[in-house]
Write a protein that holds these residues in place. Structure first.
Motif, PDB file in Angstrom:
ATOM      1  N   MET A   1      11.172   6.063  -1.976  1.00  0.00           N
ATOM      2  CA  MET A   1      10.944   4.649  -2.245  1.00  0.00           C
ATOM      3  C   MET A   1      11.801   3.772  -1.336  1.00  0.00           C
ATOM      4  SD  MET A   1       8.638   4.622  -4.581  1.00  0.00           S
ATOM      5  CE  MET A   1       8.649   2.922  -5.137  1.00  0.00           C
ATOM      6  N   GLY A   2      12.949   4.284  -0.941  1.00  0.00           N
ATOM      7  CA  GLY A   2      13.844   3.498  -0.099  1.00  0.00           C
ATOM      8  C   GLY A   2      13.339   3.294   1.315  1.00  0.00           C
ATOM      9  N   VAL A   3      12.481   4.190   1.792  1.00  0.00           N
ATOM     10  CA  VAL A   3      12.003   4.090   3.179  1.00  0.00           C
ATOM     11  C   VAL A   3      10.525   3.710   3.257  1.00  0.00           C
ATOM     12  CG1 VAL A   3      13.741   5.706   4.032  1.00  0.00           C
ATOM     13  CG2 VAL A   3      11.538   6.589   3.257  1.00  0.00           C
ATOM     14  N   LEU A   4       9.975   3.228   2.145  1.00  0.00           N
ATOM     15  CA  LEU A   4       8.560   2.846   2.145  1.00  0.00           C
ATOM     16  C   LEU A   4       8.271   1.711   3.125  1.00  0.00           C
ATOM     17  CD1 LEU A   4       7.496   3.030  -1.595  1.00  0.00           C
ATOM     18  CD2 LEU A   4       6.856   4.538   0.275  1.00  0.00           C
ATOM     19  N   ALA A   5       9.177   0.744   3.195  1.00  0.00           N
ATOM     20  CA  ALA A   5       8.974  -0.352   4.138  1.00  0.00           C
ATOM     21  C   ALA A   5       8.935   0.178   5.567  1.00  0.00           C
ATOM     22  CB  ALA A   5      10.080  -1.387   3.981  1.00  0.00           C
TER      23      ALA A   5
ATOM     24  N   GLU B   1       0.828  -1.213   0.000  1.00  0.00           N
ATOM     25  CA  GLU B   1       0.000   0.000   0.000  1.00  0.00           C
ATOM     26  C   GLU B   1       0.859   1.259   0.000  1.00  0.00           C
ATOM     27  OE1 GLU B   1      -3.316   2.268   2.795  1.00  0.00           O
ATOM     28  OE2 GLU B   1      -2.667   0.248   3.308  1.00  0.00           O
ATOM     29  N   GLN B   2       1.934   1.256   0.794  1.00  0.00           N
ATOM     30  CA  GLN B   2       2.810   2.419   0.844  1.00  0.00           C
ATOM     31  C   GLN B   2       3.486   2.664  -0.502  1.00  0.00           C
ATOM     32  OE1 GLN B   2       3.306   4.708   3.542  1.00  0.00           O
ATOM     33  NE2 GLN B   2       1.405   3.635   3.966  1.00  0.00           N
ATOM     34  N   ILE B   3       3.881   1.600  -1.165  1.00  0.00           N
ATOM     35  CA  ILE B   3       4.486   1.738  -2.488  1.00  0.00           C
ATOM     36  C   ILE B   3       3.480   2.361  -3.457  1.00  0.00           C
ATOM     37  CG2 ILE B   3       5.379   0.470  -4.481  1.00  0.00           C
ATOM     38  CD1 ILE B   3       6.535  -1.575  -2.501  1.00  0.00           C
ATOM     39  N   LEU B   4       2.260   1.870  -3.407  1.00  0.00           N
ATOM     40  CA  LEU B   4       1.216   2.385  -4.298  1.00  0.00           C
ATOM     41  C   LEU B   4       0.883   3.837  -3.986  1.00  0.00           C
ATOM     42  CD1 LEU B   4      -1.146  -0.730  -4.318  1.00  0.00           C
ATOM     43  CD2 LEU B   4       0.311   0.052  -6.190  1.00  0.00           C
ATOM     44  N   ALA B   5       0.838   4.184  -2.695  1.00  0.00           N
ATOM     45  CA  ALA B   5       0.504   5.554  -2.311  1.00  0.00           C
ATOM     46  C   ALA B   5       1.536   6.547  -2.826  1.00  0.00           C
ATOM     47  CB  ALA B   5       0.393   5.652  -0.789  1.00  0.00           C
TER      48      ALA B   5
ATOM     49  N   ALA C   1      18.217  -1.147  -3.075  1.00  0.00           N
ATOM     50  CA  ALA C   1      17.564  -1.341  -4.368  1.00  0.00           C
ATOM     51  C   ALA C   1      17.386  -0.024  -5.105  1.00  0.00           C
ATOM     52  CB  ALA C   1      16.211  -2.026  -4.165  1.00  0.00           C
ATOM     53  N   VAL C   2      17.014   1.036  -4.377  1.00  0.00           N
ATOM     54  CA  VAL C   2      16.865   2.357  -4.990  1.00  0.00           C
ATOM     55  C   VAL C   2      18.198   2.846  -5.552  1.00  0.00           C
ATOM     56  CG1 VAL C   2      16.421   4.803  -4.511  1.00  0.00           C
ATOM     57  CG2 VAL C   2      14.869   3.060  -3.625  1.00  0.00           C
ATOM     58  N   LEU C   3      19.263   2.678  -4.780  1.00  0.00           N
ATOM     59  CA  LEU C   3      20.583   3.129  -5.225  1.00  0.00           C
ATOM     60  C   LEU C   3      21.055   2.334  -6.438  1.00  0.00           C
ATOM     61  CD1 LEU C   3      22.332   3.634  -1.759  1.00  0.00           C
ATOM     62  CD2 LEU C   3      21.346   5.381  -3.248  1.00  0.00           C
ATOM     63  N   ALA C   4      20.769   1.026  -6.443  1.00  0.00           N
ATOM     64  CA  ALA C   4      21.230   0.172  -7.542  1.00  0.00           C
ATOM     65  C   ALA C   4      20.510   0.477  -8.855  1.00  0.00           C
ATOM     66  CB  ALA C   4      21.036  -1.300  -7.175  1.00  0.00           C
ATOM     67  N   THR C   5      19.252   0.888  -8.759  1.00  0.00           N
ATOM     68  CA  THR C   5      18.446   1.143  -9.968  1.00  0.00           C
ATOM     69  C   THR C   5      18.402   2.615 -10.348  1.00  0.00           C
ATOM     70  OG1 THR C   5      16.425   1.302  -8.619  1.00  0.00           O
ATOM     71  CG2 THR C   5      16.990  -0.864  -9.536  1.00  0.00           C
ATOM     72  N   LEU C   6      19.176   3.435  -9.653  1.00  0.00           N
ATOM     73  CA  LEU C   6      19.136   4.878  -9.878  1.00  0.00           C
ATOM     74  C   LEU C   6      19.380   5.282 -11.337  1.00  0.00           C
ATOM     75  CD1 LEU C   6      18.557   7.398  -8.237  1.00  0.00           C
ATOM     76  CD2 LEU C   6      20.987   7.572  -7.708  1.00  0.00           C
ATOM     77  N   PRO C   7      20.369   4.705 -12.031  1.00  0.00           N
ATOM     78  CA  PRO C   7      20.579   5.102 -13.432  1.00  0.00           C
ATOM     79  C   PRO C   7      19.356   4.859 -14.314  1.00  0.00           C
ATOM     80  CG  PRO C   7      22.483   3.889 -12.597  1.00  0.00           C
ATOM     81  CD  PRO C   7      21.396   3.751 -11.567  1.00  0.00           C
ATOM     82  N   LEU C   8      18.593   3.826 -14.005  1.00  0.00           N
ATOM     83  CA  LEU C   8      17.409   3.519 -14.807  1.00  0.00           C
ATOM     84  C   LEU C   8      16.248   4.447 -14.470  1.00  0.00           C
ATOM     85  CD1 LEU C   8      17.473  -0.401 -14.630  1.00  0.00           C
ATOM     86  CD2 LEU C   8      18.204   1.058 -16.533  1.00  0.00           C
ATOM     87  N   THR C   9      16.005   4.657 -13.184  1.00  0.00           N
ATOM     88  CA  THR C   9      14.846   5.460 -12.784  1.00  0.00           C
ATOM     89  C   THR C   9      15.008   6.935 -13.158  1.00  0.00           C
ATOM     90  OG1 THR C   9      15.816   5.650 -10.558  1.00  0.00           O
ATOM     91  CG2 THR C   9      14.152   3.950 -10.898  1.00  0.00           C
ATOM     92  N   LEU C  10      16.227   7.447 -13.134  1.00  0.00           N
ATOM     93  CA  LEU C  10      16.434   8.848 -13.510  1.00  0.00           C
ATOM     94  C   LEU C  10      16.064   9.103 -14.970  1.00  0.00           C
ATOM     95  CD1 LEU C  10      19.773   9.748 -11.668  1.00  0.00           C
ATOM     96  CD2 LEU C  10      17.480  10.615 -11.158  1.00  0.00           C
ATOM     97  N   ASN C  11      16.207   8.076 -15.803  1.00  0.00           N
ATOM     98  CA  ASN C  11      15.864   8.232 -17.219  1.00  0.00           C
ATOM     99  C   ASN C  11      14.366   8.396 -17.455  1.00  0.00           C
ATOM    100  OD1 ASN C  11      18.523   8.080 -18.147  1.00  0.00           O
ATOM    101  ND2 ASN C  11      18.471   5.837 -18.254  1.00  0.00           N
TER     102      ASN C  11
ATOM    103  N   ASP D   1      19.446   7.917   0.909  1.00  0.00           N
ATOM    104  CA  ASP D   1      19.247   6.481   1.091  1.00  0.00           C
ATOM    105  C   ASP D   1      20.488   5.773   1.623  1.00  0.00           C
ATOM    106  OD1 ASP D   1      16.708   6.869   0.280  1.00  0.00           O
ATOM    107  OD2 ASP D   1      16.753   5.487  -1.413  1.00  0.00           O
ATOM    108  N   GLY D   2      21.663   6.333   1.349  1.00  0.00           N
ATOM    109  CA  GLY D   2      22.880   5.744   1.893  1.00  0.00           C
ATOM    110  C   GLY D   2      22.913   5.815   3.412  1.00  0.00           C
TER     111      GLY D   2
END
Length: 452
Positions: free
Chosen positions: A282-286, A24-28, A331-341, A361-362
């Protein structure tokens, strides 16, 4: 503690509550992300306008959520006491008071929109201001629906049923994304299209949950008759909700003031800050999900008068929060190059956004859970004034004051502002860990239990 069967919550109960909360938090969060990503096609002025208003929206949303938390704590404690009648009464009063507060805020936001934005964001470009005014008015219309939705969702969580609000979040996101696609890309309505899509999504979500909560088969329900004012019950809800509301509003106001500092550095840094806020969240949604679970679980333990279990579950959930939160941040840090695009912004803006996300997030892997999840143990046990005092003091001195010193005085801009944020986290962690270990929070739980 004995065998698992003697616990108030089994591991299966915890999974059934927590997993839907995380989803739910991810969706919100994706509602705001979809607005920012899709409206970025209208240019950086539109993106900046939306981001500035979203800071105000987040301030108000957190006030609504704090009042909802007050109601959730009260309802959870009544369920722990096996007093279903009072639990249902607290639900009705929660919805009533949040609707009144949100309608008042909506009216004031619309009437004083230009003065509000002008006072908070002095010196911003005229095109950014024009977009911000449009987005604020249409966003304000959704406040009552969002407030009632939050209250209903909090009550379902008090029953340990987070699956319903998760399902409604899915519907809300589908409406928002489809509305954005049609109104922004199809109709070319820019920020107005983004705001209208969010308004429609929140209206539908509110109506669905409100109707579902009127089912008399539920442990907590609002019934089908007229809701009358119960001053005693509302005072108890606000006794817990007001300190949290003050804390949340001051915290979010501090963020708004910090953004007003960033606004001094130009449109590029405003837009980069907006993108970073989207992604680092997104990194602190959990962790956000665990905040909500903590209220339900500790609240029921307190209501049952079992403070050993309250302490046991607090430790167990904090360990779980650190584990899940760390995985999400990585996960957010690892996918950063993709999400910024996904953002149609300049390279300079995206490079700065990447730096800000890395800072957030670090460090969040180490500090965020103790800074933001642990204080919910205190709140669920009625120790609400201490976290409020710590949060406000640290916000004023470190997040705002130090932001100006480092960001403006030392010329580090947005990066300096985010360094000041980390200093704020360090102070919060020191205070909350100390309070928890001292055991003083249990005194408030005993006092409340004795007064029943």
């Amino acid at each position: 503690m004995g065998q698992e069967k003697k616990f108030l919550f089994t591991n299966r109960d915890l999974k059934r509550l927590i997993i839907p909360l995380i989803i739910e938090q991810i969706l919100a969060v994706t509602v705001g992300m979809a607005d920012t990503m899709m409206v970025s096609s209208a240019g950086e002025a539109a993106t900046s306008g939306v981001s500035l208003v979203d800071m105000i929206n987040n301030l108000l949303i957190n006030v609504f959520a704090a009042v909802s938390t007050g109601g959730a704590v009260v309802a959870s404690q009544y369920l722990g006491q096996r007093d279903r009648h009072k639990a249902c009464e607290s639900a009705s009063q929660l919805i009533l008071i949040t609707a009144v507060i949100a309608t008042t805020v909506m009216t004031l936001s619309i009437v004083f929109r230009r003065g509000l934005l002008g006072a908070l964001y002095q010196g911003i470009e005229e095109e950014v201001m024009r977009n911000a005014l449009i987005y604020l008015v249409l966003s304000a219309l959704s406040y009552p629906f969002l407030a009632v939705y939050n209250s209903c969702a909090a009550l379902f969580r008090s029953m340990g049923n987070s699956g319903i609000s998760m399902q409604v979040s899915i519907i809300m996101n589908l409406i928002n994304v489809a509305g954005n696609a049609f109104l922004i890309f199809g109709m070319k309505w820019g920020v107005a299209g983004a705001a209208l899509a969010s308004l429609a999504a929140r209206m539908v979500a509110c109506v669905i949950l409100f109707i579902r909560l009127r089912d008399k088969k539920l442990e907590i329900h609002t019934g089908t008759g007229r809701i009358s004012w119960n001053g005693t019950m509302i005072r108890r809800i606000l006794h817990i909700g007001i300190p949290g509301g003050i804390e949340s509003s001051i915290f979010q106001l501090g963020r708004v003031l910090v953004v007003s500092i960033i606004a001094m550095f130009g449109t590029v840094q405003i837009a980069a800050n907006a993108v970073a806020n989207n992604l680092d969240g997104m990194g602190v949604l959990a962790g956000q999900a665990m905040n909500l679970a903590m209220i339900t679980i500790i609240g029921q333990c307190v209501g049952a008068g079992d403070f050993d279990q309250a302490d046991y579950y607090a430790k167990k959930l904090m360990k779980l929060t650190y584990g899940i939160n760390g995985i999400c941040c990585l996960a957010v840090l690892a996918t950063l190059p993709l999400t910024l695009n996904l953002y149609g912004l300049s390279e300079e803006t995206l490079n700065l956004a990447a730096t800000l996300v890395l800072i957030h997030d670090g460090i969040a892997i180490l500090l965020w859970p103790a800074s933001f999840t642990l204080p919910n143990v205190l709140r669920a046990a009625n120790d609400v004034k201490f976290p409020m005092a710590v949060s406000i003091t640290s916000m004023i001195i470190f997040r705002i004051g130090l932001s100006y010193v480092i960001g403006v005085g030392l010329g580090l801009g947005a990066v300096g502002v985010w360094i000041a944020m980390i200093a704020d986290w360090v102070v919060r962690v020191s205070c909350f860990v100390g309070r928890y270990k001292s055991g003083k929070w249990k005194n408030f739980a005993w006092k409340e239990a004795a007064s029943e």
